[in-house]
Motif scaffolding. Sequence first.
Motif, PDB file in Angstrom:
ATOM      1  N   ARG A 164       0.835  -1.216   0.000  1.00 57.99           N
ATOM      2  CA  ARG A 164       0.000   0.000   0.000  1.00 57.99           C
ATOM      3  C   ARG A 164       0.865   1.259   0.000  1.00 57.99           C
ATOM      4  O   ARG A 164       0.564   2.228  -0.705  1.00 57.99           O
ATOM      5  CB  ARG A 164      -0.934   0.005   1.215  1.00 57.99           C
ATOM      6  CG  ARG A 164      -2.134  -0.913   1.094  1.00 57.99           C
ATOM      7  CD  ARG A 164      -3.170  -0.592   2.173  1.00 57.99           C
ATOM      8  NE  ARG A 164      -2.620  -0.751   3.517  1.00 57.99           N
ATOM      9  CZ  ARG A 164      -2.641  -1.899   4.189  1.00 57.99           C
ATOM     10  NH1 ARG A 164      -3.150  -2.984   3.636  1.00 57.99           N
ATOM     11  NH2 ARG A 164      -2.150  -1.967   5.412  1.00 57.99           N
ATOM     12  N   THR A 165       1.918   1.246   0.796  1.00 60.17           N
ATOM     13  CA  THR A 165       2.806   2.413   0.868  1.00 60.17           C
ATOM     14  C   THR A 165       3.461   2.681  -0.479  1.00 60.17           C
ATOM     15  O   THR A 165       3.509   3.832  -0.944  1.00 60.17           O
ATOM     16  CB  THR A 165       3.893   2.183   1.931  1.00 60.17           C
ATOM     17  OG1 THR A 165       3.276   2.058   3.217  1.00 60.17           O
ATOM     18  CG2 THR A 165       4.878   3.349   1.965  1.00 60.17           C
ATOM     19  N   LEU A 166       3.963   1.636  -1.121  1.00 57.12           N
ATOM     20  CA  LEU A 166       4.651   1.816  -2.401  1.00 57.12           C
ATOM     21  C   LEU A 166       3.679   2.242  -3.502  1.00 57.12           C
ATOM     22  O   LEU A 166       4.037   3.053  -4.368  1.00 57.12           O
ATOM     23  CB  LEU A 166       5.373   0.529  -2.789  1.00 57.12           C
ATOM     24  CG  LEU A 166       6.448   0.046  -1.809  1.00 57.12           C
ATOM     25  CD1 LEU A 166       7.161  -1.186  -2.351  1.00 57.12           C
ATOM     26  CD2 LEU A 166       7.451   1.151  -1.493  1.00 57.12           C
ATOM     27  N   ARG A 167       2.457   1.716  -3.456  1.00 57.43           N
ATOM     28  CA  ARG A 167       1.454   2.150  -4.446  1.00 57.43           C
ATOM     29  C   ARG A 167       1.112   3.619  -4.253  1.00 57.43           C
ATOM     30  O   ARG A 167       0.896   4.343  -5.232  1.00 57.43           O
ATOM     31  CB  ARG A 167       0.199   1.279  -4.337  1.00 57.43           C
ATOM     32  CG  ARG A 167       0.394  -0.133  -4.883  1.00 57.43           C
ATOM     33  CD  ARG A 167      -0.811  -1.013  -4.649  1.00 57.43           C
ATOM     34  NE  ARG A 167      -0.561  -2.376  -5.097  1.00 57.43           N
ATOM     35  CZ  ARG A 167      -0.901  -3.460  -4.427  1.00 57.43           C
ATOM     36  NH1 ARG A 167      -1.535  -3.352  -3.256  1.00 57.43           N
ATOM     37  NH2 ARG A 167      -0.627  -4.659  -4.908  1.00 57.43           N
ATOM     38  N   HIS A 168       1.060   4.047  -3.004  1.00 59.33           N
ATOM     39  CA  HIS A 168       0.804   5.462  -2.724  1.00 59.33           C
ATOM     40  C   HIS A 168       1.917   6.337  -3.295  1.00 59.33           C
ATOM     41  O   HIS A 168       1.681   7.504  -3.635  1.00 59.33           O
ATOM     42  CB  HIS A 168       0.683   5.688  -1.218  1.00 59.33           C
ATOM     43  CG  HIS A 168       0.358   7.107  -0.845  1.00 59.33           C
ATOM     44  ND1 HIS A 168      -0.891   7.660  -1.058  1.00 59.33           N
ATOM     45  CD2 HIS A 168       1.122   8.091  -0.301  1.00 59.33           C
ATOM     46  CE1 HIS A 168      -0.878   8.921  -0.660  1.00 59.33           C
ATOM     47  NE2 HIS A 168       0.321   9.210  -0.194  1.00 59.33           N
TER      48      HIS A 168
END
Length: 217
Positions: free
Chosen positions: A18-22
């Motif tokens: 989720r962090t990397l997609r953000h």
Amino acid sequence: MRVLVVEDQVTLADSVARTLRHEGMAVDVAYDGAAALQRTAVLDYDVVVLDRDLPGVHGDEVCRTLVARRAPSRVLMLTASSTVAQRVEGLGLGADDYLPKPFAYAELVARIRAVVRRAQPATPPVLVHGDLRLDPARRSVTRAGAVLALSPKEFAVLEHLLTAQGRVVSAEELLDRVWDEAADPFTTTVKATINRLRAKLGDPPLIVTVARAGYRV
């Protein structure tokens, strides 16, 4: 940027994804070493974020296999072991960087971007085209000094086009580098994202459509 997260702790793996997609990255997740080897045999990832202490097929074996295949992926190894000897051992297997757990997500993102930069011709820290400025580290875009509010996908598409330095980028390439494996190859999402991006960038137009080829700045 396309990233594979290999981590058997499901909660941690999904949180990292989720962090990397953000941050605008296209992220796939594998929860064990066998799944990681299957995915990397089919897709070329820019970075594999690899937990070293995987059950079954160990992270060391995954790293060795990627090196033996001459895979283009950079390997960022994660582990709860933090001694110098263990870090040296991990790097000796062919990993490009090593990050002990627990880690700050901001540092993980910075290290991913750093290993990709080392694998490619040097690019400036801030991408500039005329009055357009894109700062990947600060996740900011301005045109003629005005701040533009872009979604993560819009930001990632613009970053990829600017990094291409005038080269024509196909819709297929954008789909592969910006979206994850769940993306439908027949979708119109690339065209829709380009249209929204053009509207936000304003005039004069910056993104050119090259018939039957793709897009360029």
